[in-house]
Design an enzyme around this catalytic site. Structure first.
Site, PDB file in Angstrom:
ATOM      1  CD1 TRP A 169      -1.685  -2.216   2.308  1.00 28.98           C
ATOM      2  CD2 TRP A 169      -2.431  -1.966   0.220  1.00 28.98           C
ATOM      3  NE1 TRP A 169      -2.397  -3.344   1.982  1.00 28.98           N
ATOM      4  CE2 TRP A 169      -2.863  -3.220   0.705  1.00 28.98           C
ATOM      5  CE3 TRP A 169      -2.778  -1.609  -1.083  1.00 28.98           C
ATOM      6  CZ2 TRP A 169      -3.626  -4.104  -0.051  1.00 28.98           C
ATOM      7  CZ3 TRP A 169      -3.539  -2.482  -1.843  1.00 28.98           C
ATOM      8  CH2 TRP A 169      -3.954  -3.710  -1.327  1.00 28.98           C
ATOM      9  CG  ASP A 170       3.853   2.461   2.964  1.00 25.30           C
ATOM     10  OD1 ASP A 170       2.897   3.215   3.202  1.00 25.30           O
ATOM     11  OD2 ASP A 170       4.593   1.996   3.849  1.00 25.30           O
ATOM     12  CB  VAL A 171       4.826   0.145  -3.323  1.00 22.20           C
ATOM     13  CG1 VAL A 171       5.179   0.185  -4.808  1.00 22.20           C
ATOM     14  CG2 VAL A 171       6.038  -0.293  -2.508  1.00 22.20           C
ATOM     15  N   GLY A 174       2.690   5.705  -3.158  1.00 28.19           N
ATOM     16  CA  GLY A 174       3.744   6.517  -3.744  1.00 28.19           C
ATOM     17  C   GLY A 174       3.497   6.789  -5.210  1.00 28.19           C
TER      18      GLY A 174
END
Length: 389
Positions: free
Chosen positions: A161-163, A166
């Site tokens: 989810w961070d990727v 981003g």
């Protein structure tokens, strides 16, 4: 004649005040596309400045990997003077990315007073404002329940989810920049990490599946839902992953293993159509039982070669060490990767942005800066301030 257009985002200036993965990755993506990204940190670094993994001399490999191609400025952000300088830098750049609480001097309402057409993107946790990180968002997604092969939830080691957030950040900034060029107006963009998760769960059909069928999926291990895929241990003890999606792949599996006739018997026996993905999924355990002895009789290299030659999708499992030290796809043979001398870390392989442009190519990867290493030059260039200001 060689096309010498600059990188796509050349001329775009961005200030970033952030930590951890999503926001730094989003701004680094923009930097690798040509934007001039200035990361501002508190003196001594933000909470992620020393995050593991670290090199022998204590440099954060993590921080360096997520800040390639940026310029680094450190300021006393708790002081009025530091906040004033940061505000001036944001106004001068005109584009701002943060995942910190955007209130007080860092609020859009305040910053807009210094730059009317400011574009500001703010990343939060849950859409209601409550805090979250990748692994707590993932716990709520449903994916850990179907990951692995038992009843114990397994959080993915990849901060997916961070990727994804981003990349949404980089898309959001580019969309707002295009709008500003046509409208002359800026805007605030908000993004919740939880909404990145929910959008993905919905876009992949998991939400509609529950509502339409009143069913949910169970754990499949390395099985492939709705089609045929499975991992197999070979004679040398190594595991390989086999995926059969098309009928061509299905025929290839039979050809490579020499088991076409036995595989064909499964359909009538179980009353399923093995020429469909659904039929192969329903018969997955029987297919496993028929082909598994073939894998145990072949080492992984031979099995992979035979399957690939027959047109089957196949890949071997490998460690990070094997990927880096033995796989030519993770080397300078791949033009996406170049060797850089990263201060505090050493000479390492580093990726540029994965996109390939024929007319306005993105530059090769460049090192991340030393924390605060560009403070003097940035303040002089953008605000005409000297080092003693």
């Amino acid at each position: 004649m060689t096309d010498t257009r600059p990188a796509p985002l050349t001329g775009l200036k961005i200030v970033e005040i952030s930590a951890f993965v999503a926001a730094p990755l989003g701004s680094m993506t923009l930097a690798q596309l040509g934007a001039d990204v200035i990361r501002i940190d508190p003196i001594g670094g933000n909470i992620d400045a020393n995050r593991w993994p670290i090199s022998d001399d204590g440099t954060s490999i993590y921080w360096a990997s997520l800040n390639k191609g940026k310029r680094s400025v450190t300021l006393d952000l708790k002081s009025e003077e530091g906040q004033k300088i940061a505000t001036q830098l944001i106004a001068e750049a005109g584009t701002f990315i943060t995942n910190l609480p955007a209130r007080g001097w860092l609020s859009y309402e305040n910053l807009k007073q210094h730059r009317e057409d400011l574009v500001m993107l703010r990343l939060g946790g849950w859409h209601d404002g409550s805090p979250a990180v990748d692994y707590t968002v993932n716990a709520a997604s449903g994916f850990p329940i179907i990951t692995g092969d038992d009843e114990r939830p397994v959080n993915n080691a990849v901060p997916a989810w961070d990727v994804a957030a981003g990349l949404y950040i980089s898309n959001g900034i580019m969309a707002a920049e295009l709008d500003r060029r046509s409208s002359g107006k800026g805007q605030e963009i908000t993004l919740a990490l939880s909404d990145v998760m929910l959008a993905t769960v919905g876009n992949l059909g998991y939400i509609a599946e529950v509502q339409a069928t009143d069913k949910t999926r169970g754990a499949l291990g390395n099985g492939l839902y709705g089609a045929y895929g499975q991992s197999f241990e070979c004679a040398d003890g190594r595991q390989i992953m086999v995926v059969v999606i098309s009928n061509k792949h299905w025929r290839g599996l039979g050809k490579a293993t020499g088991l076409s006739e036995k595989l064909e018997m499964i359909g009538p026996l179980l009353d399923v159509d093995l020429n469909t993905e659904g039929g192969r999924f329903e018969a997955r355990e029987a297919i496993d039982a028929v082909v598994r002895p073939w894998f145990t009789a072949h080492d992984s290299e031979d099995a992979t070669k035979l399957l690939a030659e027959a047109g089957v999708l196949v890949g071997g499992f490998q460690t990070f060490e094997e990927l880096v030290n033995s796989d030519p796809r993770c080397s300078t043979e791949n033009p996406m990767l170049t060797e850089i001398d990263q201060p505090g870390v050493g000479r390492v392989l580093a990726p540029r942005v994965p996109l390939k442009f024929s007319g306005s190519p993105a530059a090769a990867a460049v090192p991340a800066p030393r924390l605060g290493g560009d403070s003097e030059s940035v303040l002089a260039e953008m605000l005409a301030l000297d080092a003693d200001t």
